[in-house]
Design an enzyme around this catalytic site. Structure first.
Site, PDB file in Angstrom:
ATOM      1  N   HIS A   1       0.807  -1.215   0.000  1.00 46.88           N
ATOM      2  CA  HIS A   1       0.000   0.000   0.000  1.00 46.88           C
ATOM      3  C   HIS A   1       0.841   1.266   0.000  1.00 46.88           C
ATOM      4  CE1 HIS A   1       0.819   0.650   4.318  1.00 46.88           C
ATOM      5  NE2 HIS A   1       0.714  -0.669   4.427  1.00 46.88           N
ATOM      6  N   ASP A   2       0.370   2.255  -0.748  1.00 49.41           N
ATOM      7  CA  ASP A   2       0.958   3.594  -0.784  1.00 49.41           C
ATOM      8  C   ASP A   2       2.339   3.635  -1.426  1.00 49.41           C
ATOM      9  OD1 ASP A   2      -1.179   5.032   0.835  1.00 49.41           O
ATOM     10  OD2 ASP A   2      -0.543   3.510   2.275  1.00 49.41           O
TER      11      ASP A   2
ATOM     12  N   GLY B   1       4.850  -1.277   2.638  1.00 47.47           N
ATOM     13  CA  GLY B   1       4.103  -0.060   2.369  1.00 47.47           C
ATOM     14  C   GLY B   1       4.970   1.174   2.288  1.00 47.47           C
TER      15      GLY B   1
END
Length: 262
Positions: A121-122, A139
């Protein structure tokens, strides 16, 4: 003739260009947008708020746009955005972002992402990045343009990998890799300038020579980081093709959040 296999599931609401090819047993969720001439392999799942550009190719059994592997995630409508002309091979996992960051995971253009790669994520991948098989990004990782991440390499969250750098296979990366540098090991350490990669991309001999001098200043002359920054600034004003690249190296070091590999 339909380009969508009869066993594929495209949920109502999905925006799929008529030129997209979707293989057997693939699933495309309601909040997905897929651009022209993209090919989706059999059994691949594309879900979440995912936007995909043109001319991408997904291998079989890829998992795209899944929920972030973050225990703070509470179902917010975060996003995954993929650019154009990417190759994303079998069993790759690309997750959406979290509201604790920008809320979006970004994949640029012309990237080569091999089998079993995980992009958490991100994360933000630039363009022309190569991710070798089983490379794993936690992440919030940033991978800049033309970087290469070797197979079975693990990258700690919030690490940044600079442009035109190369991380060797089976490495463990817990700090930032400056642009143009080769890194490898567990934990990864610097191993010189990515000379062959720079030559292939058209860097002049003068530019490569300047980057080699910058590398010696940063890593080989026994200087503290602050002392090295002073000498790098002087090197960046020497005049020649390498100045802009040395300045990019300085800017990366100044902006590093986790510190650079040493």
């Amino acid at each position: 003739m339909s380009r969508i296999h009869p066993t594929a599931i495209v949920e109502p609401g999905a925006q799929v260009d008529e030129s997209v090819e979707i293989g057997a047993y693939a699933v495309v969720g309601a909040n997905v947008s897929i651009g022209a001439r993209t090919i989706v392999g059999s059994h691949t799942v594309i879900e979440g708020y995912t936007t995909i550009g043109e001319d991408n190719r997904f291998g079989h059994f890829a998992a795209i746009g899944g929920r972030p592997q973050d225990m703070k995630y509470k179902g917010e409508p975060t996003k995954l955005v993929i650019g154009n002309r990417n190759t994303i091979r079998e069993y790759t996992t690309l997750h959406t972002g979290t509201v604790q960051d920008t809320g979006v995971t970004i994949i640029g253009d012309d990237n080569w992402i091999m089998a079993y790669v995980h992009v958490g994520h991100d994360c933000r991948l630039g363009s022309n990045v190569i991710m070798s098989s089983n490379a794993q990004l936690a992440g919030h990782v940033i991978v800049d343009d033309y970087a290469i991440v070797g197979g079975m390499t693990g990258v700690h969250q919030f690490v940044r990998i600079g442009a035109h750098s190369m991380v060797g296979g089976a490495s463990a990366l817990v700090q930032d890799v400056p642009p143009f540098v080769v890194a490898a090991g567990n934990k990864a350490v610097p191993h010189g300038v990515n000379v062959e990669g720079l030559r292939r991309r058209g860097f002049s001999p003068d530019a490569i020579s300047a980057l080699r001098s910058a590398y010696r200043t940063l890593y080989k002359n026994g200087l503290s980081l602050e002392e090295a920054k002073v000498q790098l600034a002087e090197l960046a004003e020497a005049g020649g093709d390498g100045d802009v690249h040395v300045k990019a190296l300085i800017a990366f070091v100044e902006q590093s959040q986790r510190g650079i590999i040493r």
